[in-house]
Design a protein around this motif. Structure first.
Motif, PDB file in Angstrom:
ATOM      1  N   PRO A  80     -26.226 -53.743  13.962  1.00  0.00           N
ATOM      2  CA  PRO A  80     -25.674 -53.717  12.595  1.00  0.00           C
ATOM      3  C   PRO A  80     -24.176 -54.015  12.598  1.00  0.00           C
ATOM      4  CG  PRO A  80     -27.028 -51.770  13.035  1.00  0.00           C
ATOM      5  CD  PRO A  80     -26.836 -52.452  14.347  1.00  0.00           C
ATOM      6  N   LEU A  81     -23.672 -54.414  11.465  1.00  0.00           N
ATOM      7  CA  LEU A  81     -22.237 -54.611  11.307  1.00  0.00           C
ATOM      8  C   LEU A  81     -21.511 -53.291  11.519  1.00  0.00           C
ATOM      9  CD1 LEU A  81     -22.305 -56.871   8.119  1.00  0.00           C
ATOM     10  CD2 LEU A  81     -21.839 -57.614  10.467  1.00  0.00           C
ATOM     11  N   LEU A  82     -20.247 -53.356  11.929  1.00  0.00           N
ATOM     12  CA  LEU A  82     -19.471 -52.142  12.137  1.00  0.00           C
ATOM     13  C   LEU A  82     -19.453 -51.305  10.854  1.00  0.00           C
ATOM     14  CD1 LEU A  82     -16.371 -53.421  14.163  1.00  0.00           C
ATOM     15  CD2 LEU A  82     -18.456 -52.355  15.034  1.00  0.00           C
ATOM     16  N   GLY A  83     -19.633 -50.009  11.048  1.00  0.00           N
ATOM     17  CA  GLY A  83     -19.603 -49.097   9.905  1.00  0.00           C
ATOM     18  C   GLY A  83     -20.945 -48.866   9.252  1.00  0.00           C
ATOM     19  N   THR A  84     -22.025 -49.481   9.778  1.00  0.00           N
ATOM     20  CA  THR A  84     -23.354 -49.298   9.197  1.00  0.00           C
ATOM     21  C   THR A  84     -24.370 -49.081  10.315  1.00  0.00           C
ATOM     22  OG1 THR A  84     -24.136 -51.600   9.276  1.00  0.00           O
ATOM     23  CG2 THR A  84     -22.713 -50.979   7.431  1.00  0.00           C
ATOM     24  N   HIS A  85     -25.535 -48.550   9.953  1.00  0.00           N
ATOM     25  CA  HIS A  85     -26.648 -48.514  10.905  1.00  0.00           C
ATOM     26  C   HIS A  85     -27.944 -48.937  10.215  1.00  0.00           C
ATOM     27  CE1 HIS A  85     -28.137 -44.510   9.491  1.00  0.00           C
ATOM     28  NE2 HIS A  85     -26.852 -44.271   9.289  1.00  0.00           N
ATOM     29  N   THR A  86     -27.803 -49.854   9.260  1.00  0.00           N
ATOM     30  CA  THR A  86     -28.983 -50.452   8.629  1.00  0.00           C
ATOM     31  C   THR A  86     -29.441 -51.647   9.472  1.00  0.00           C
ATOM     32  OG1 THR A  86     -27.544 -51.824   7.249  1.00  0.00           O
ATOM     33  CG2 THR A  86     -28.321 -49.746   6.314  1.00  0.00           C
ATOM     34  N   LEU A  90     -32.997 -59.108   7.313  1.00  0.00           N
ATOM     35  CA  LEU A  90     -33.591 -58.867   5.993  1.00  0.00           C
ATOM     36  C   LEU A  90     -34.632 -59.940   5.722  1.00  0.00           C
ATOM     37  CD1 LEU A  90     -33.492 -57.193   3.343  1.00  0.00           C
ATOM     38  CD2 LEU A  90     -31.796 -58.847   2.507  1.00  0.00           C
ATOM     39  N   ARG A  91     -35.852 -59.506   5.404  1.00  0.00           N
ATOM     40  CA  ARG A  91     -36.925 -60.453   5.098  1.00  0.00           C
ATOM     41  C   ARG A  91     -36.906 -60.782   3.604  1.00  0.00           C
ATOM     42  NH1 ARG A  91     -42.355 -59.702   8.712  1.00  0.00           N
ATOM     43  NH2 ARG A  91     -41.344 -59.105  10.669  1.00  0.00           N
ATOM     44  N   PHE A 110     -32.496 -64.256  19.907  1.00  0.00           N
ATOM     45  CA  PHE A 110     -31.923 -63.011  19.419  1.00  0.00           C
ATOM     46  C   PHE A 110     -33.047 -62.108  18.922  1.00  0.00           C
ATOM     47  CE2 PHE A 110     -28.236 -65.748  19.279  1.00  0.00           C
ATOM     48  CZ  PHE A 110     -27.195 -64.898  19.644  1.00  0.00           C
ATOM     49  N   LEU A 111     -33.010 -60.851  19.330  1.00  0.00           N
ATOM     50  CA  LEU A 111     -33.947 -59.865  18.809  1.00  0.00           C
ATOM     51  C   LEU A 111     -33.347 -59.293  17.531  1.00  0.00           C
ATOM     52  CD1 LEU A 111     -36.535 -58.101  19.267  1.00  0.00           C
ATOM     53  CD2 LEU A 111     -34.987 -56.401  20.243  1.00  0.00           C
ATOM     54  N   VAL A 112     -34.029 -59.510  16.430  1.00  0.00           N
ATOM     55  CA  VAL A 112     -33.520 -59.086  15.126  1.00  0.00           C
ATOM     56  C   VAL A 112     -34.459 -58.046  14.545  1.00  0.00           C
ATOM     57  CG1 VAL A 112     -32.877 -59.810  12.807  1.00  0.00           C
ATOM     58  CG2 VAL A 112     -32.479 -61.347  14.746  1.00  0.00           C
ATOM     59  N   HIS A 113     -33.926 -56.867  14.282  1.00  0.00           N
ATOM     60  CA  HIS A 113     -34.696 -55.800  13.650  1.00  0.00           C
ATOM     61  C   HIS A 113     -34.606 -55.924  12.140  1.00  0.00           C
ATOM     62  CE1 HIS A 113     -35.536 -53.383  17.272  1.00  0.00           C
ATOM     63  NE2 HIS A 113     -34.346 -53.793  17.685  1.00  0.00           N
ATOM     64  N   THR A 114     -35.730 -55.736  11.484  1.00  0.00           N
ATOM     65  CA  THR A 114     -35.782 -55.640  10.024  1.00  0.00           C
ATOM     66  C   THR A 114     -36.490 -54.340   9.679  1.00  0.00           C
ATOM     67  OG1 THR A 114     -37.949 -56.670   9.670  1.00  0.00           O
ATOM     68  CG2 THR A 114     -36.064 -58.159   9.971  1.00  0.00           C
ATOM     69  N   ILE A 144     -24.816 -64.743  12.412  1.00  0.00           N
ATOM     70  CA  ILE A 144     -25.143 -64.961  11.002  1.00  0.00           C
ATOM     71  C   ILE A 144     -26.045 -66.191  10.875  1.00  0.00           C
ATOM     72  CG2 ILE A 144     -24.208 -65.441   8.698  1.00  0.00           C
ATOM     73  CD1 ILE A 144     -21.595 -64.158   9.625  1.00  0.00           C
ATOM     74  N   GLY A 145     -27.052 -66.104  10.025  1.00  0.00           N
ATOM     75  CA  GLY A 145     -27.899 -67.274   9.791  1.00  0.00           C
ATOM     76  C   GLY A 145     -29.194 -66.899   9.092  1.00  0.00           C
ATOM     77  N   THR A 146     -29.986 -67.910   8.818  1.00  0.00           N
ATOM     78  CA  THR A 146     -31.289 -67.710   8.191  1.00  0.00           C
ATOM     79  C   THR A 146     -32.329 -68.493   8.979  1.00  0.00           C
ATOM     80  OG1 THR A 146     -30.274 -67.467   6.010  1.00  0.00           O
ATOM     81  CG2 THR A 146     -32.637 -67.955   6.075  1.00  0.00           C
TER      82      THR A 146
END
Length: 309
Positions: A80-86, A90-91, A110-114, A144-146
């Motif tokens: 997650p970005l700094l300051g978050t743990h979400t 995003l699907r 890249f392993l991406v958690h959603t 960053i990307g889609t």
């Protein structure tokens, strides 16, 4: 895994942390077939992350910890970005990725958690940029990307609510190690530095501040140890908050008593200040985490006991 085996692994890790190769430790662990151990043995994870903090090292260990037993050494986990743990993914028909990576492999996926699960995203689908910032030596990058969902490979058995608990605890242990390193540096300095014919560590004002820092560290260790094995988010947040505060207290004391010498490039304290600042912000800094703990408790009918006193 028994204590002797853990000691052997940590001795190997200590040696590898001294090498410039930031992938060496994880390559060694995976080469020895220890992916499952790192996924199931909390004590081993805790020891390795604490050791990483004590060494002031950087590696891809956190990628391995949040990736589960299916991990491949070419993978890089997006954090997650700094300051978050979400979850950093995003699907929305496709997979939108907005997060961070530490020492990413350029060619690997890249392993991406959603919130719905984890997927592997091709490195071609995202833009990876060195974050540099306050601690360029950490190896932090923005990712960053889609990516089209059709091109992603699902990774079974990973749930973000479980992953974030493991990550919070892992970062808490790294902060404990960093706090130990900072406090050790301060004690070393006040023992050697003399004024008025005696070591400055003999003065009560110095002793009191260092005792406060050491007490904060001991308290953080107790909280982190007492919550080991708990899958509860509240317990993990508490561990992260106490460890973050202890690290800040330790490095603040080191800055105060190392004085002007501590600000010189040659002394090296700035490296600890930078590392603690960034690592403390991973998955939310202590102030943010404490606010979140308050919000969680407000939504509950009672406050759980985190440790038996």
């Amino acid at each position: 895994m028994n204590a002797d085996e853990r000691e052997l692994i940590t001795e190997t890790a200590a040696r590898l942390f001294e090498q410039p190769n930031r992938y060496a430790l994880v390559d060694e662990l995976v080469g020895a077939g220890l992916e499952e151990e790192l996924h199931s043995d909390d004590e081993l994870v805790d020891a390795l992350m604490t050791l990483q903090g004590r060494a002031g090292a950087t590696s891809t260990l956190l990628s391995l910890i949040v990736s589960g037993s299916a991990f491949d050494t070419s993978w890089t986990a997006v954090l997650p970005l700094l300051g978050t743990h979400t979850a950093p993914g995003l699907r929305q028909g496709d997979i939108a990725v907005d997060g961070l990576a530490i020492n990413p492999h350029k060619a690997g996926p890249f392993l991406v958690h959603t919130a719905e699960g984890a997927v592997l995203v091709s490195s071609d689908a995202v833009t990876t940029t060195p974050a540099n910032g306050i601690d360029p030596e950490l190896g932090l990058h923005t990712v960053i990307g889609t990516a089209s969902l059709r091109t992603c490979t699902p990774v079974d058995g990973l749930r973000w609510d479980e992953v974030e608990v493991r990550a919070l605890r892992a970062v808490a242990h790294e902060l404990i190690g960093l706090a130990e390193r900072a406090l050790g540096r301060a004690v070393e300095h006040v023992t050697e530095r003399k004024q008025f014919g005696k070591a400055i560590g003999a003065f009560q004002v110095v002793q009191h501040r260092l005792v406060d820092a050491n007490t904060a560290l001991a308290a953080a260790k107790a909280v982190v140890e007492s919550t080991r094995g708990s899958g509860d988010l509240l317990a993990a947040l508490a561990a992260k908050a106490w460890a973050g505060r202890a690290a800040r207290e330790a490095v603040d004391a080191a800055q105060q008593f190392c004085g002007a010498m501590g600000f010189t490039w040659e002394f090296g304290l700035h490296e600890l200040v930078r590392r603690i600042t960034v690592v403390e912000a991973l998955f939310g800094d202590s102030d943010q985490v404490i606010d979140e703990i308050g919000d969680i408790l407000v939504g509950r009918s009672d406050a759980p006991r985190l440790a038996t006193l």
